[in-house]
Scaffold this active site. Structure first.
Site, short mmCIF file in Angstrom:
data_model
loop_
_atom_site.label_atom_id
_atom_site.label_comp_id
_atom_site.label_asym_id
_atom_site.label_seq_id
_atom_site.Cartn_x
_atom_site.Cartn_y
_atom_site.Cartn_z
N HIS A 1 -4.74 9.50 8.16
CA HIS A 1 -4.17 8.06 8.42
C HIS A 1 -2.82 8.19 9.15
CE1 HIS A 1 -7.19 6.32 5.48
NE2 HIS A 1 -7.03 5.61 6.13
N LYS B 1 1.51 5.02 6.04
CA LYS B 1 0.51 4.98 4.94
C LYS B 1 1.42 5.43 3.79
CE LYS B 1 -4.18 5.16 2.71
NZ LYS B 1 -3.88 3.49 2.43
P1 NAD Z 1 2.08 -3.07 5.98
O1 NAD Z 1 3.07 -2.16 5.28
O2 NAD Z 1 2.16 -3.13 7.45
O3 NAD Z 1 2.07 -4.50 5.15
C1 NAD Z 1 2.34 -4.77 3.95
C2 NAD Z 1 2.75 -6.31 3.82
O4 NAD Z 1 3.04 -6.56 2.39
C3 NAD Z 1 3.93 -6.92 4.51
O5 NAD Z 1 3.63 -8.00 5.11
C4 NAD Z 1 5.06 -7.01 3.35
O6 NAD Z 1 5.84 -7.77 3.69
C5 NAD Z 1 3.89 -7.48 2.25
N1 NAD Z 1 4.44 -7.04 0.90
C6 NAD Z 1 4.64 -5.83 0.16
N2 NAD Z 1 5.18 -5.81 -0.85
C7 NAD Z 1 5.39 -7.24 -1.13
C8 NAD Z 1 5.82 -8.15 -2.22
N3 NAD Z 1 6.19 -7.40 -3.24
N4 NAD Z 1 5.73 -9.54 -2.17
C9 NAD Z 1 5.73 -10.08 -1.26
N5 NAD Z 1 4.96 -9.61 0.07
C10 NAD Z 1 4.79 -8.11 -0.11
O7 NAD Z 1 0.64 -2.29 5.13
P2 NAD Z 1 -0.76 -2.69 5.87
O8 NAD Z 1 -1.07 -1.32 6.66
O9 NAD Z 1 -1.06 -3.91 6.46
O10 NAD Z 1 -1.79 -2.21 4.46
C11 NAD Z 1 -1.59 -3.14 3.57
C12 NAD Z 1 -2.61 -2.48 2.41
O11 NAD Z 1 -3.82 -2.69 2.78
C13 NAD Z 1 -2.32 -1.15 1.93
O12 NAD Z 1 -2.52 -0.93 0.65
C14 NAD Z 1 -3.43 -0.36 2.85
O13 NAD Z 1 -3.73 1.01 2.36
C15 NAD Z 1 -4.75 -1.47 2.71
N6 NAD Z 1 -5.65 -1.13 3.60
C16 NAD Z 1 -6.79 -1.73 3.32
C17 NAD Z 1 -7.83 -1.57 4.11
C18 NAD Z 1 -9.26 -2.18 3.57
O14 NAD Z 1 -10.26 -2.13 4.64
N7 NAD Z 1 -9.44 -2.44 2.37
C19 NAD Z 1 -7.44 -1.41 5.39
C20 NAD Z 1 -6.54 -1.19 5.90
C21 NAD Z 1 -5.35 -1.21 4.97
#
Ligand code: NAD
Length: 258
Positions: free
Chosen positions: A144, A148
């Site tokens: 990744h 991440k």
């Molecule tokens: P990122 O860091 O780009 O975004 C995280 C978001 O969460 C931001 O908008 C941040 O402001 C918000 N956030 C974090 N903590 C917060 C809090 N305490 N209160 C309010 N808002 C909060 O991350 P990303 O790359 O978009 O990934 C997010 C999650 O999704 C990760 O856990 C990742 O592993 C997961 N993910 C899952 C899949 C899937 O298919 N299930 C695919 C991609 C990513």
């Protein structure tokens, strides 16, 4: 019209979910939950709060791609206000996973480590292969992007879990996450998981079933986050008609009936 609140709207996934939802009939992103850390998607003009309890209107459904602490507060809110939840966040500890299970007794939830169609097809193939090639050594490798924050990836753990359950064991009892130093010979029945981090890799997963004289490799490469976003939006439409319960992407895609 399905009123959606995207949790993590300012994040990488939040941006792509917003783009994929534009022009879709039957659903609209009306609000978001995000920290004031990175810019919001261009063109979004709904309400954004950092604390879900500050939302002025209850959404029909949350699509959550954020962090475990934030997701757990969404579950409390959904239980209290009757919203549904699409849960894509990864990295929950055992307490977090128990809370998801207990909340699903009163809230309809789709929880998936990976919302892409292809990954869920891959999981079904791994389950079958693990059952047929019982004696093969299984090694999982995932890669990744450099940002991440959790490892192994939720998808790699899901790959290990389906293989372990096909062999009648629990992943936590057989998992070897990374190797270093004098490890000794490989223990029979263990499942190795190794994580690579770097660059802008969207997500690569490979399961290697290694036995004497042959190897079966089952893998998946995501080239765009849009695959996860489209899957999450498809799950949201599907869940809008469902009773409380904890559902998987297998059920959304009908793979459980194959
Ligand atoms: P990122 O860091 O780009 O975004 C995280 C978001 O969460 C931001 O908008 C941040 O402001 C918000 N956030 C974090 N903590 C917060 C809090 N305490 N209160 C309010 N808002 C909060 O991350 P990303 O790359 O978009 O990934 C997010 C999650 O999704 C990760 O856990 C990742 O592993 C997961 N993910 C899952 C899949 C899937 O298919 N299930 C695919 C991609 C990513």
């Amino acid at each position: 019209m399905l009123k959606i609140c995207v949790v993590g709207l300012s994040g990488r996934m939040g941006h792509v979910i917003f783009e994929c939802c534009q022009g879709m009939e039957g659903c609209k992103i009306v609000s978001g939950v995000a920290k004031n850390d990175t810019p919001l998607p261009l063109g979004f003009n709904g309400e954004v709060v950092e604390d879900v309890n500050k939302l002025s209107a209850v959404p029909d459904i949350f699509i959550d791609f954020s962090r475990p602490d934030c997701s757990l507060s969404i579950l409390d809110y959904a239980k209290e206000h009757g919203s549904r939840v699409i849960l894509g966040t990864t990295g929950f500890d055992e307490d977090g996973k128990s809370k998801i299970v207990s909340t699903a007794r009163s809230v309809p939830i789709v929880f998936a480590a990976n919302f892409s169609v292809g990954v869920n097809v891959m999981l079904a193939l791994i389950k079958k292969t693990a059952a047929i090639m019982q004696d093969a050594d299984l090694e999982i490798v995932e890669a990744h992007h450099r940002y991440k924050v959790d490892a192994p990836s939720g998808t790699a753990l899901a790959m290990g879990e389906v293989a372990a359950s096909a062999r009648g064991v629990a992943l936590k009892d057989v998992m070897v996450a990374g190797r270093k130093g004098i490890t000794g010979e490989r223990q029979y029945g263990t499942i190795g998981i190794n994580s690579i981090r770097g660059g802008d890799v969207v997500g690569e997963h490979e399961a290697m079933f290694l036995s004497d004289g042959e190897r079966v490799t089952i893998g998946h490469t995501a080239t765009s986050r849009a695959t996860f976003a489209r899957g999450a939006l498809r799950a949201a439409e599907w869940l809008s008609q469902k009773k409380p319960g904890l559902y998987s992407m297998n059920e959304v895609l009908g793979l459980d009936k194959l």
